[in-house]
Design a protein around this motif. Structure first.
Motif, short mmCIF file in Angstrom:
data_model
loop_
_atom_site.label_atom_id
_atom_site.label_comp_id
_atom_site.label_asym_id
_atom_site.label_seq_id
_atom_site.Cartn_x
_atom_site.Cartn_y
_atom_site.Cartn_z
N ASP A 83 -59.41 9.76 -25.63
CA ASP A 83 -58.59 9.94 -26.83
C ASP A 83 -58.47 11.41 -27.24
O ASP A 83 -57.69 11.74 -28.12
CB ASP A 83 -59.12 9.10 -28.00
N LEU A 84 -59.19 12.31 -26.58
CA LEU A 84 -59.06 13.75 -26.83
C LEU A 84 -58.10 14.42 -25.85
O LEU A 84 -57.79 15.60 -25.99
CB LEU A 84 -60.42 14.43 -26.73
N CYS A 85 -57.65 13.69 -24.84
CA CYS A 85 -56.80 14.25 -23.79
C CYS A 85 -55.46 14.70 -24.37
O CYS A 85 -54.75 13.93 -25.01
CB CYS A 85 -56.59 13.21 -22.70
N ARG A 86 -55.13 15.99 -24.17
CA ARG A 86 -53.85 16.51 -24.67
C ARG A 86 -52.72 16.24 -23.69
O ARG A 86 -51.62 15.92 -24.09
CB ARG A 86 -53.96 18.01 -24.94
N GLN A 87 -52.99 16.46 -22.42
CA GLN A 87 -51.96 16.24 -21.41
C GLN A 87 -52.59 16.14 -20.03
O GLN A 87 -53.68 16.63 -19.80
CB GLN A 87 -50.93 17.37 -21.44
N THR A 88 -51.84 15.51 -19.15
CA THR A 88 -52.20 15.46 -17.74
C THR A 88 -51.03 16.03 -16.97
O THR A 88 -49.90 15.58 -17.13
CB THR A 88 -52.48 14.02 -17.29
N VAL A 89 -51.29 17.06 -16.18
CA VAL A 89 -50.25 17.73 -15.40
C VAL A 89 -50.55 17.53 -13.92
O VAL A 89 -51.67 17.78 -13.48
CB VAL A 89 -50.19 19.24 -15.75
N VAL A 90 -49.54 17.10 -13.19
CA VAL A 90 -49.70 16.82 -11.77
C VAL A 90 -48.85 17.80 -10.97
O VAL A 90 -47.67 17.99 -11.26
CB VAL A 90 -49.28 15.37 -11.44
N THR A 91 -49.46 18.45 -10.01
CA THR A 91 -48.74 19.30 -9.06
C THR A 91 -49.00 18.72 -7.67
O THR A 91 -49.85 17.83 -7.52
CB THR A 91 -49.23 20.76 -9.13
N PRO A 92 -48.33 19.20 -6.65
CA PRO A 92 -48.62 18.68 -5.31
C PRO A 92 -50.05 18.91 -4.84
O PRO A 92 -50.56 18.16 -4.01
CB PRO A 92 -47.63 19.45 -4.41
N THR A 93 -50.73 19.91 -5.41
CA THR A 93 -52.07 20.24 -4.93
C THR A 93 -53.19 19.95 -5.93
O THR A 93 -54.36 19.96 -5.55
CB THR A 93 -52.15 21.74 -4.57
N HIS A 94 -52.84 19.68 -7.19
CA HIS A 94 -53.88 19.50 -8.22
C HIS A 94 -53.45 18.49 -9.28
O HIS A 94 -52.27 18.27 -9.49
CB HIS A 94 -54.16 20.83 -8.93
N VAL A 95 -54.48 17.95 -9.95
CA VAL A 95 -54.28 17.18 -11.17
C VAL A 95 -55.06 17.91 -12.24
O VAL A 95 -56.26 18.19 -12.07
CB VAL A 95 -54.79 15.72 -11.03
N PHE A 96 -54.39 18.27 -13.33
CA PHE A 96 -55.03 18.99 -14.44
C PHE A 96 -55.09 18.05 -15.63
O PHE A 96 -54.07 17.51 -16.04
CB PHE A 96 -54.23 20.23 -14.81
N PHE A 113 -54.66 7.15 -10.13
CA PHE A 113 -55.49 7.97 -11.02
C PHE A 113 -54.61 8.76 -12.00
O PHE A 113 -54.85 8.76 -13.20
CB PHE A 113 -56.34 8.92 -10.18
N THR A 114 -53.59 9.43 -11.49
CA THR A 114 -52.74 10.24 -12.37
C THR A 114 -51.95 9.37 -13.34
O THR A 114 -51.78 9.74 -14.50
CB THR A 114 -51.78 11.14 -11.56
N ALA A 115 -51.48 8.21 -12.89
CA ALA A 115 -50.74 7.31 -13.79
C ALA A 115 -51.65 6.87 -14.94
O ALA A 115 -51.22 6.84 -16.11
CB ALA A 115 -50.23 6.10 -13.03
N LYS A 116 -52.89 6.56 -14.63
CA LYS A 116 -53.83 6.14 -15.68
C LYS A 116 -54.05 7.25 -16.69
O LYS A 116 -53.98 7.03 -17.90
CB LYS A 116 -55.16 5.73 -15.05
N TRP A 117 -54.31 8.48 -16.21
CA TRP A 117 -54.62 9.56 -17.14
C TRP A 117 -53.38 10.06 -17.88
O TRP A 117 -53.48 10.53 -19.00
CB TRP A 117 -55.37 10.68 -16.42
N GLN A 118 -52.21 9.93 -17.29
CA GLN A 118 -50.99 10.25 -18.03
C GLN A 118 -50.77 9.23 -19.14
O GLN A 118 -50.38 9.59 -20.25
CB GLN A 118 -49.78 10.31 -17.09
N ARG A 119 -51.05 7.96 -18.87
CA ARG A 119 -50.94 6.93 -19.90
C ARG A 119 -51.95 7.17 -21.02
O ARG A 119 -51.61 7.09 -22.20
CB ARG A 119 -51.18 5.54 -19.27
N LEU A 120 -53.19 7.51 -20.66
CA LEU A 120 -54.21 7.76 -21.68
C LEU A 120 -53.86 8.99 -22.52
O LEU A 120 -54.09 9.00 -23.74
CB LEU A 120 -55.58 7.93 -21.03
N ALA A 121 -53.30 10.02 -21.90
CA ALA A 121 -52.89 11.21 -22.66
C ALA A 121 -51.75 10.86 -23.62
O ALA A 121 -51.72 11.33 -24.76
CB ALA A 121 -52.46 12.32 -21.71
N GLU A 122 -50.83 10.03 -23.16
CA GLU A 122 -49.72 9.61 -24.02
C GLU A 122 -50.23 8.80 -25.20
O GLU A 122 -49.80 8.99 -26.35
CB GLU A 122 -48.74 8.76 -23.18
N GLU A 123 -51.16 7.89 -24.95
CA GLU A 123 -51.76 7.08 -26.03
C GLU A 123 -52.52 7.97 -27.01
O GLU A 123 -52.51 7.70 -28.22
CB GLU A 123 -52.68 6.02 -25.44
#
Length: 190
Positions: free
Chosen positions: A140-153, A177-187
């Protein structure tokens, strides 16, 4: 002695200790170049950065105006607009050099040397451990999840978790993994 007596006071018979395990765990290495990927992602300039950006060509124009009497004749004989364009181009080049060096400095401050990392996903919480940082963070503290071809931030206030995509076994695992954390950041933003 009955089976109930052997359990001891306050203990139930037949119960085994339960251990929690993370849903997902990764081990990988990072260095300053991994942090540089984050630093070079496109972002909007802050108010201070905009002011500094405008100060570069203005100061160049002022320097030309003040020094024009001491410049060689061939420079002062050029049209003023051409001289100003050259000054603006030179100042923009200096600006780009300045921010490139600043981004490299920030990346080296974030990860001064190669380090081993452990990332554990515990559902709505994560645990991240490296030589420089050890944190447990709530989704619930996650501000954003950024995905690049080489990293997930995964960006948290005061902490950036960098996950190298090479740490994942396959692209499907990374995508889930990225879909989950993007959803959690959105929530978390709602």
């Amino acid at each position: 002695m009955t089976p109930d007596d052997s359990a001891g006071p306050g203990r139930e018979t037949g119960s085994a200790p339960t251990f929690s395990v993370p849903e997902f765990s990764l081990r990988y290495h990072l260095d300053w170049r991994d942090a540089l990927v984050w630093e070079t992602l496109p972002t909007e300039l802050s108010g201070r950065q905009k002011a500094v950006y405008m100060a570069f060509p203005i100061s160049g124009g002022m320097a030309y105006g003040l020094a024009s009497e001491n410049l060689p004749g061939w420079i002062t004989s050029l049209p003023v607009i051409l001289v100003m364009l050259v000054i603006v181009a030179a100042m923009h080049g200096l600006w780009m050099l300045y921010f490139s060096l600043l981004k490299r400095l920030r990346a080296r401050q974030r990860l001064p040397r190669r380090t081993s990392c452990v990332f554990e996903d515990w559902g709505d919480d994560i645990y991240f451990h490296s030589e420089f940082e050890e944190v447990g963070l709530s989704a619930d503290l996650c501000r954003q999840t950024v995905v690049t071809p080489t990293h997930v931030f995964i960006d948290f206030p005061g902490t950036l978790v960098i996950v190298a995509t090479l740490a994942f076994d396959n692209p499907a695992e990374r995508n889930a993994f990225t879909a989950k954390w993007q959803r959690l950041a959105e929530e978390a933003r709602e």
